[in-house]
Design a protein around this motif. Structure first.
Motif, mmCIF file in Angstrom:
data_model
loop_
_atom_site.group_PDB
_atom_site.id
_atom_site.type_symbol
_atom_site.label_atom_id
_atom_site.label_comp_id
_atom_site.label_asym_id
_atom_site.label_seq_id
_atom_site.Cartn_x
_atom_site.Cartn_y
_atom_site.Cartn_z
ATOM 1 N N ALA A 1 12.383 6.018 -0.575
ATOM 2 C CA ALA A 1 13.227 6.063 -1.772
ATOM 3 C C ALA A 1 12.418 6.290 -3.041
ATOM 4 O O ALA A 1 12.938 6.805 -4.029
ATOM 5 C CB ALA A 1 14.017 4.756 -1.907
ATOM 6 N N HIS A 2 11.133 5.918 -3.016
ATOM 7 C CA HIS A 2 10.346 5.913 -4.251
ATOM 8 C C HIS A 2 8.879 6.063 -3.893
ATOM 9 O O HIS A 2 8.406 5.454 -2.926
ATOM 10 C CB HIS A 2 10.574 4.583 -4.983
ATOM 11 C CG HIS A 2 10.109 4.557 -6.391
ATOM 12 N ND1 HIS A 2 9.953 3.378 -7.095
ATOM 13 C CD2 HIS A 2 9.746 5.550 -7.256
ATOM 14 C CE1 HIS A 2 9.535 3.655 -8.316
ATOM 15 N NE2 HIS A 2 9.398 4.957 -8.438
ATOM 16 N N VAL A 3 8.164 6.866 -4.649
ATOM 17 C CA VAL A 3 6.718 7.007 -4.480
ATOM 18 C C VAL A 3 6.051 6.606 -5.785
ATOM 19 O O VAL A 3 6.419 7.099 -6.861
ATOM 20 C CB VAL A 3 6.318 8.446 -4.106
ATOM 21 C CG1 VAL A 3 4.800 8.559 -3.988
ATOM 22 C CG2 VAL A 3 6.985 8.874 -2.799
ATOM 23 N N LEU A 4 5.090 5.710 -5.700
ATOM 24 C CA LEU A 4 4.306 5.284 -6.859
ATOM 25 C C LEU A 4 2.879 5.779 -6.679
ATOM 26 O O LEU A 4 2.195 5.386 -5.730
ATOM 27 C CB LEU A 4 4.316 3.756 -6.986
ATOM 28 C CG LEU A 4 5.650 3.106 -7.343
ATOM 29 C CD1 LEU A 4 5.535 1.590 -7.275
ATOM 30 C CD2 LEU A 4 6.109 3.539 -8.727
ATOM 31 N N VAL A 5 2.445 6.653 -7.573
ATOM 32 C CA VAL A 5 1.102 7.203 -7.510
ATOM 33 C C VAL A 5 0.234 6.438 -8.510
ATOM 34 O O VAL A 5 0.503 6.445 -9.713
ATOM 35 C CB VAL A 5 1.105 8.702 -7.849
ATOM 36 C CG1 VAL A 5 -0.315 9.262 -7.784
ATOM 37 C CG2 VAL A 5 2.029 9.463 -6.890
ATOM 38 N N VAL A 6 -0.767 5.766 -8.007
ATOM 39 C CA VAL A 6 -1.666 4.979 -8.852
ATOM 40 C C VAL A 6 -2.906 5.816 -9.117
ATOM 41 O O VAL A 6 -3.717 6.052 -8.219
ATOM 42 C CB VAL A 6 -2.045 3.645 -8.191
ATOM 43 C CG1 VAL A 6 -2.900 2.802 -9.145
ATOM 44 C CG2 VAL A 6 -0.800 2.873 -7.772
ATOM 45 N N VAL B 1 1.606 5.116 -11.918
ATOM 46 C CA VAL B 1 1.098 3.841 -12.424
ATOM 47 C C VAL B 1 -0.361 4.067 -12.818
ATOM 48 O O VAL B 1 -1.190 4.376 -11.960
ATOM 49 C CB VAL B 1 1.190 2.730 -11.352
ATOM 50 C CG1 VAL B 1 0.587 1.435 -11.884
ATOM 51 C CG2 VAL B 1 2.631 2.526 -10.911
ATOM 52 N N PRO B 2 -0.708 3.967 -14.103
ATOM 53 C CA PRO B 2 -2.105 4.168 -14.499
ATOM 54 C C PRO B 2 -3.008 3.119 -13.863
ATOM 55 O O PRO B 2 -2.679 1.934 -13.829
ATOM 56 C CB PRO B 2 -2.061 4.017 -16.024
ATOM 57 C CG PRO B 2 -0.631 4.240 -16.411
ATOM 58 C CD PRO B 2 0.176 3.722 -15.262
ATOM 59 N N ASP C 1 -8.195 -1.270 -3.144
ATOM 60 C CA ASP C 1 -7.219 -2.351 -2.956
ATOM 61 C C ASP C 1 -6.648 -2.841 -4.278
ATOM 62 O O ASP C 1 -5.465 -3.190 -4.356
ATOM 63 C CB ASP C 1 -7.862 -3.514 -2.192
ATOM 64 C CG ASP C 1 -8.131 -3.160 -0.743
ATOM 65 O OD1 ASP C 1 -7.199 -2.710 -0.062
ATOM 66 O OD2 ASP C 1 -9.275 -3.306 -0.302
ATOM 67 N N ALA C 2 -7.462 -2.837 -5.335
ATOM 68 C CA ALA C 2 -6.959 -3.241 -6.652
ATOM 69 C C ALA C 2 -5.931 -2.241 -7.156
ATOM 70 O O ALA C 2 -4.893 -2.620 -7.730
ATOM 71 C CB ALA C 2 -8.114 -3.364 -7.642
ATOM 72 N N ALA C 3 -6.190 -0.951 -6.943
ATOM 73 C CA ALA C 3 -5.233 0.073 -7.359
ATOM 74 C C ALA C 3 -3.933 -0.057 -6.579
ATOM 75 O O ALA C 3 -2.837 0.024 -7.152
ATOM 76 C CB ALA C 3 -5.842 1.461 -7.153
ATOM 77 N N ALA D 1 -2.757 -2.742 -5.207
ATOM 78 C CA ALA D 1 -2.073 -3.961 -5.638
ATOM 79 C C ALA D 1 -1.259 -3.723 -6.903
ATOM 80 O O ALA D 1 -0.171 -4.297 -7.071
ATOM 81 C CB ALA D 1 -3.089 -5.081 -5.854
ATOM 82 N N LEU D 2 -1.761 -2.870 -7.809
ATOM 83 C CA LEU D 2 -0.993 -2.510 -8.997
ATOM 84 C C LEU D 2 0.322 -1.856 -8.601
ATOM 85 O O LEU D 2 1.381 -2.163 -9.149
ATOM 86 C CB LEU D 2 -1.794 -1.546 -9.874
ATOM 87 C CG LEU D 2 -2.860 -2.111 -10.801
ATOM 88 C CD1 LEU D 2 -3.564 -0.961 -11.516
ATOM 89 C CD2 LEU D 2 -2.253 -3.072 -11.805
ATOM 90 N N GLY D 3 0.240 -0.936 -7.656
ATOM 91 C CA GLY D 3 1.452 -0.278 -7.190
ATOM 92 C C GLY D 3 2.397 -1.234 -6.490
ATOM 93 O O GLY D 3 3.621 -1.167 -6.678
ATOM 94 N N ALA D 4 1.847 -2.147 -5.695
ATOM 95 C CA ALA D 4 2.692 -3.119 -4.996
ATOM 96 C C ALA D 4 3.403 -4.033 -5.985
ATOM 97 O O ALA D 4 4.582 -4.367 -5.809
ATOM 98 C CB ALA D 4 1.841 -3.938 -4.022
ATOM 99 N N ASP D 5 2.706 -4.433 -7.047
ATOM 100 C CA ASP D 5 3.330 -5.256 -8.085
ATOM 101 C C ASP D 5 4.460 -4.487 -8.773
ATOM 102 O O ASP D 5 5.523 -5.047 -9.068
ATOM 103 C CB ASP D 5 2.296 -5.690 -9.118
ATOM 104 C CG ASP D 5 1.352 -6.765 -8.598
ATOM 105 O OD1 ASP D 5 1.673 -7.378 -7.561
ATOM 106 O OD2 ASP D 5 0.297 -6.979 -9.218
ATOM 107 N N ALA D 6 4.218 -3.215 -9.054
ATOM 108 C CA ALA D 6 5.241 -2.396 -9.704
ATOM 109 C C ALA D 6 6.449 -2.207 -8.802
ATOM 110 O O ALA D 6 7.593 -2.149 -9.279
ATOM 111 C CB ALA D 6 4.656 -1.044 -10.100
ATOM 112 N N ALA D 7 6.215 -2.126 -7.500
ATOM 113 C CA ALA D 7 7.325 -1.937 -6.557
ATOM 114 C C ALA D 7 8.192 -3.184 -6.461
ATOM 115 O O ALA D 7 9.416 -3.092 -6.338
ATOM 116 C CB ALA D 7 6.775 -1.571 -5.182
ATOM 117 N N GLY D 8 7.556 -4.356 -6.509
ATOM 118 C CA GLY D 8 8.283 -5.606 -6.353
ATOM 119 C C GLY D 8 8.312 -6.052 -4.902
ATOM 120 O O GLY D 8 8.253 -5.225 -3.983
#
Length: 211
Positions: free
Chosen positions: A54-59, A78-79, A87-89, A91-98
């Motif tokens: 449904a959604h792609v987040l590119v970090v 996601v900048p 893994d830090a990058a 994790a940013l995407g995972a946080d943004a996804a919820g």
């Protein structure tokens, strides 16, 4: 028994700036930065075209990749900022996804990836709390998944398949010849991806070099 949720996935794709990405592809006779971007873009495009996604987040902090994919439907950027490391990058995407949606981290270097193969893996991933798709060699990881509610964990890098299993990831029954398993770091791996059929952007960069 509840029915597993195998749809509505958010895919997190970390992409290094091309200036520092794919440094082991300097001997393939093409512009390494252009090739690195093409590989990432083909990977993202395949993920975005996958039915269960449904959604792609590119970090990423790569300006060219960001400018292109931000125009694509269902893809957001996601900048990466100061959060360095794979893994830090992610994790940013995972946080943004919820935590309330099914999430998966897909490495941005599987240029032969087809929506069919990713879709098949996500269907399997819906049946486990956390899932893992090893790379073609069986030691690394190309995809790590988490069902809704599961706390995100990942441990990418050398020998990551074993570390992901220790973190509770279940290996998904994805065939060795699946396009999802052929990540590319070396010239030999690129040749194998080409034999599977790389995406149009990677193919164009390689064709230009061969002309």
């Amino acid at each position: 028994m509840s029915i597993p949720d195998t749809s509505g996935w958010t895919i997190i794709v970390p992409v290094k700036p091309a200036a520092v990405g794919k440094t082991r592809l300097t001997d393939v006779g093409t512009d390494r930065e252009a090739l690195a971007r093409a590989i990432a873009l083909d990977t993202i495009a395949a993920a975005a075209a996958t039915p269960r996604v449904a959604h792609v987040l590119v970090v990423t902090d790569d300006a060219e990749v960001s400018a292109l994919v931000s125009l694509w439907p269902a893809v957001d950027v996601v900048p990466e900022g100061d959060m360095r490391g794979l893994d830090a990058a992610i994790a940013l995407g995972a946080d943004a996804a919820g935590q309330g949606v099914p999430r998966a981290a897909l490495l941005g270097d599987v240029p032969a990836l087809t929506p069919h193969d990713l879709d098949a893996a996500l269907e399997l991933a819906g049946h486990v709390e956390r899932g893992l798709v090893p790379d073609a060699e069986g030691t690394g990881s190309t995809l790590v998944t988490a069902r809704p509610g599961a706390v995100w964990v990942s441990a990418f890098g050398p020998d990551s398949a074993a570390r992901h299993r220790l973190l509770g990831c279940t290996g998904l029954d994805v065939p060795r010849d699946s396009t999802l398993r052929r990540d590319v770091d070396t010239a030999a791996q690129l040749a194998e991806a080409v034999s599977l059929g790389v995406g149009p952007r990677t193919s164009a960069v390689l064709a230009e070099a061969a002309a």
